[in-house]
Motif scaffolding. Sequence first.
Motif, PDB file in Angstrom:
ATOM      1  N   LYS A   1      -5.200  -7.230 -14.182  1.00 43.33           N
ATOM      2  CA  LYS A   1      -3.923  -7.341 -13.666  1.00 43.33           C
ATOM      3  C   LYS A   1      -4.111  -8.594 -12.820  1.00 43.33           C
ATOM      4  O   LYS A   1      -4.820  -8.545 -11.893  1.00 43.33           O
ATOM      5  CB  LYS A   1      -3.543  -5.939 -12.718  1.00 43.33           C
TER       6      LYS A   1
ATOM      7  N   LYS B   1       7.869  -4.672  -0.063  1.00 39.93           N
ATOM      8  CA  LYS B   1       6.935  -3.862   0.500  1.00 39.93           C
ATOM      9  C   LYS B   1       7.125  -4.039   2.188  1.00 39.93           C
ATOM     10  O   LYS B   1       7.431  -5.038   2.650  1.00 39.93           O
ATOM     11  CB  LYS B   1       5.505  -4.262   0.212  1.00 39.93           C
TER      12      LYS B   1
ATOM     13  N   MET C   1      -2.020  -7.946  -0.084  1.00 45.18           N
ATOM     14  CA  MET C   1      -1.522  -8.227  -1.413  1.00 45.18           C
ATOM     15  C   MET C   1      -1.963  -9.090  -2.206  1.00 45.18           C
ATOM     16  O   MET C   1      -1.803  -9.545  -3.181  1.00 45.18           O
ATOM     17  CB  MET C   1      -0.060  -7.707  -1.465  1.00 45.18           C
TER      18      MET C   1
ATOM     19  N   ARG D   1       2.018  -2.325 -14.124  1.00 48.71           N
ATOM     20  CA  ARG D   1       2.067  -1.686 -15.445  1.00 48.71           C
ATOM     21  C   ARG D   1       2.869  -2.497 -16.303  1.00 48.71           C
ATOM     22  O   ARG D   1       2.700  -2.298 -17.580  1.00 48.71           O
ATOM     23  CB  ARG D   1       2.506  -0.326 -15.090  1.00 48.71           C
TER      24      ARG D   1
ATOM     25  N   THR E   1      -5.413  -3.287  -9.771  1.00 46.09           N
ATOM     26  CA  THR E   1      -5.298  -2.804  -8.554  1.00 46.09           C
ATOM     27  C   THR E   1      -3.889  -2.102  -8.630  1.00 46.09           C
ATOM     28  O   THR E   1      -2.558  -2.572  -8.411  1.00 46.09           O
ATOM     29  CB  THR E   1      -5.168  -3.794  -7.346  1.00 46.09           C
ATOM     30  N   LEU E   2      -3.689  -0.952  -9.343  1.00 46.70           N
ATOM     31  CA  LEU E   2      -2.414  -0.563 -10.054  1.00 46.70           C
ATOM     32  C   LEU E   2      -1.493   0.306  -9.020  1.00 46.70           C
ATOM     33  O   LEU E   2      -0.258   0.289  -9.051  1.00 46.70           O
ATOM     34  CB  LEU E   2      -2.658   0.237 -11.400  1.00 46.70           C
TER      35      LEU E   2
ATOM     36  N   GLY F   1      -1.437   2.497  -5.106  1.00 40.68           N
ATOM     37  CA  GLY F   1      -1.572   3.288  -3.954  1.00 40.68           C
ATOM     38  C   GLY F   1      -2.329   4.761  -4.323  1.00 40.68           C
ATOM     39  O   GLY F   1      -3.025   5.273  -3.557  1.00 40.68           O
TER      40      GLY F   1
HETATM   41  N1  BES Z   1      -0.507  -3.271  -6.085  1.00 40.29           N
HETATM   42  C1  BES Z   1       0.080  -2.113  -5.918  1.00 40.29           C
HETATM   43  C2  BES Z   1      -0.749  -0.885  -5.796  1.00 40.29           C
HETATM   44  C3  BES Z   1      -1.746  -0.889  -4.655  1.00 40.29           C
HETATM   45  C4  BES Z   1      -1.519  -0.974  -3.380  1.00 40.29           C
HETATM   46  C5  BES Z   1      -2.848  -1.141  -4.948  1.00 40.29           C
HETATM   47  C6  BES Z   1      -2.193  -0.637  -2.364  1.00 40.29           C
HETATM   48  C7  BES Z   1      -4.069  -0.998  -3.670  1.00 40.29           C
HETATM   49  C8  BES Z   1      -3.400  -0.892  -2.429  1.00 40.29           C
HETATM   50  C9  BES Z   1       1.228  -1.673  -6.862  1.00 40.29           C
HETATM   51  O1  BES Z   1       1.861  -2.868  -7.418  1.00 40.29           O
HETATM   52  C10 BES Z   1       2.133  -0.950  -6.543  1.00 40.29           C
HETATM   53  O2  BES Z   1       3.156  -1.417  -5.577  1.00 40.29           O
HETATM   54  N2  BES Z   1       2.505   0.319  -6.849  1.00 40.29           N
HETATM   55  C11 BES Z   1       3.415   1.198  -6.434  1.00 40.29           C
HETATM   56  C12 BES Z   1       4.110   1.986  -7.366  1.00 40.29           C
HETATM   57  C13 BES Z   1       5.220   2.779  -6.979  1.00 40.29           C
HETATM   58  C14 BES Z   1       6.267   1.929  -6.691  1.00 40.29           C
HETATM   59  C15 BES Z   1       5.480   3.494  -8.137  1.00 40.29           C
HETATM   60  C16 BES Z   1       2.327   2.333  -5.179  1.00 40.29           C
HETATM   61  O3  BES Z   1       1.478   2.498  -5.725  1.00 40.29           O
HETATM   62  O4  BES Z   1       2.889   2.607  -4.412  1.00 40.29           O
END
Ligand code: BES
Length: 497
Positions: A258, A270, A278, A344, A367-368, A370
Amino acid sequence: MIHHPTHCWSARAPVKSAAIANKVSPKKVFPVTDLLLNRTRRKATPIHMVTTQGLSALLRGLDKSQSAWIKAQGFSGKTGTHVTIPGKTGAIGLVLYGTGEESQQSEPFLPAKLVSSLPAGTYAFDEPVKNGELIALGWLMESYRFGAYRSSSAPEAQLVAPKRVDADAVRAKAEAVNLTRNLINTPANDMGPDALEAAIRTMAKQHGAKVSSIVGNQLLKRNFPMIHAVGRASDIAPRLVDMTWGRNTHPKLTLVGKGVCFDTGGLNLKPGNSMALMKKDMGGAANVLGLASMIMQAKLPVRLRVLIPAVENSVSAGAFRPGDILPSRKGLSVEIGNTDAEGRLVLADALHLADEEKPDLLVDMATLTGAARVAVGPDLAPFYTDDDDLAAAISNAGASTNDPVWRMPFWSPYDEWLASSVADLNHITSGGFAGSITAGLFLRRFVEKTQSYVHFDIFGWTPKAKPGRPMGGEACAIRALFQVVEQRYKQKASRRR
Ligand code: BES
Ligand code: MN
Ligand code: ZN
């Protein structure tokens, strides 16, 4: 008919060049791998490991003044403590390093903390050294500093490689880990999709790999609609970078990472504290590139392919929106539930391309979510696979390389949560359950032919320094994966012969 807005990135070039004019010129780069010396170099200050139980016997064997000095310093052999002892000339003649109680099992990177506390000089652990390779590797991993944007000093204590340790192999691993860390630590103003592509090209040149890229509106022509949609709001064009290396006759190993160079969340913006870190959202890309560098350096008998969808999840009038329905490379229509679940989407198109040639092994790192961080924290790299043998190999390798991993379930019953009332599937689920699992299940939908597929939902960052792991961008599971790959293909190569 799904409408794709096209974008004219070149019209925005002035913005981009202004950003380049603002670049901070890179400072001194520390050649950390110089801190490990081959065994041919002699004269070194000995480091003697001592347990709390073994200390009194050791003291009896030393000069009176030396043992008095050790006592005066309050050294008791406690785990992770050390004391330097002057020799006859007044220089450091000996370092004692405490390993605590005999029964305690210590963290193999802990002795490496010495690199940050010992003055410049050449040191060698007294033989026999248990875990010599990990100690040497920890020494180099611990000494890493991200020095590109400020003047700072780095450790100068050099270690002579312990016996039977392949110093070149250790240096190659440390270099790969530090490459990963540098890519993650470099801020998004100097590590946009274009700079990430440039970094891949630089690395490819070093190893004789080939690189091609599909950039901007070409992504639509070549059928990567989701990579385009996620990245199109940025001033720097989205792209899919494709690097290949090795003989075509070797088994195919494909790594997908990614490469979200900055994740604002898009229109589902965010909040500030969630956005702060990020720049690390290309941590999956950085990690697979580190792994690729180890594989190429070791010249493993594989046909390696690395696919990096490199984008910035940005905000503009042209940004993709919640409720949009996107086409995908696989042909499925995807309802967008939240523009912050962008990773994703770009991975799905890249994974589908990877799957088209049915590689022997397909690995993605991202880093998919949280949710993965909530589930296992920053120290463990959670992974998903349906291949039980592969899972066992990864778990074993994680333990023996001090690169911790944890298997998670591709729990098929949750797959139906990805249903959409308007499209073939939704990319997110509602309800807030099992966020890392459902993200993995979404990805799995795009891998159809490949037998061995593993997905890592990594954190890519060390929030608080640990031995061998300074605060900042981090390599997660790539040393473990290197061992898996090395064993898998060395075996196959010898079987074929
Ligand atoms: N890059 C983030 C995930 C992330 C956040 C990884 C903090 C490590 C630390 C990802 O793109 C994201 O924002 N995911 C969301 C998905 C949700 C909107 C379904 C998440 O995890 O809140
Ligand atoms: Mn996001
Ligand atoms: Zn993201």
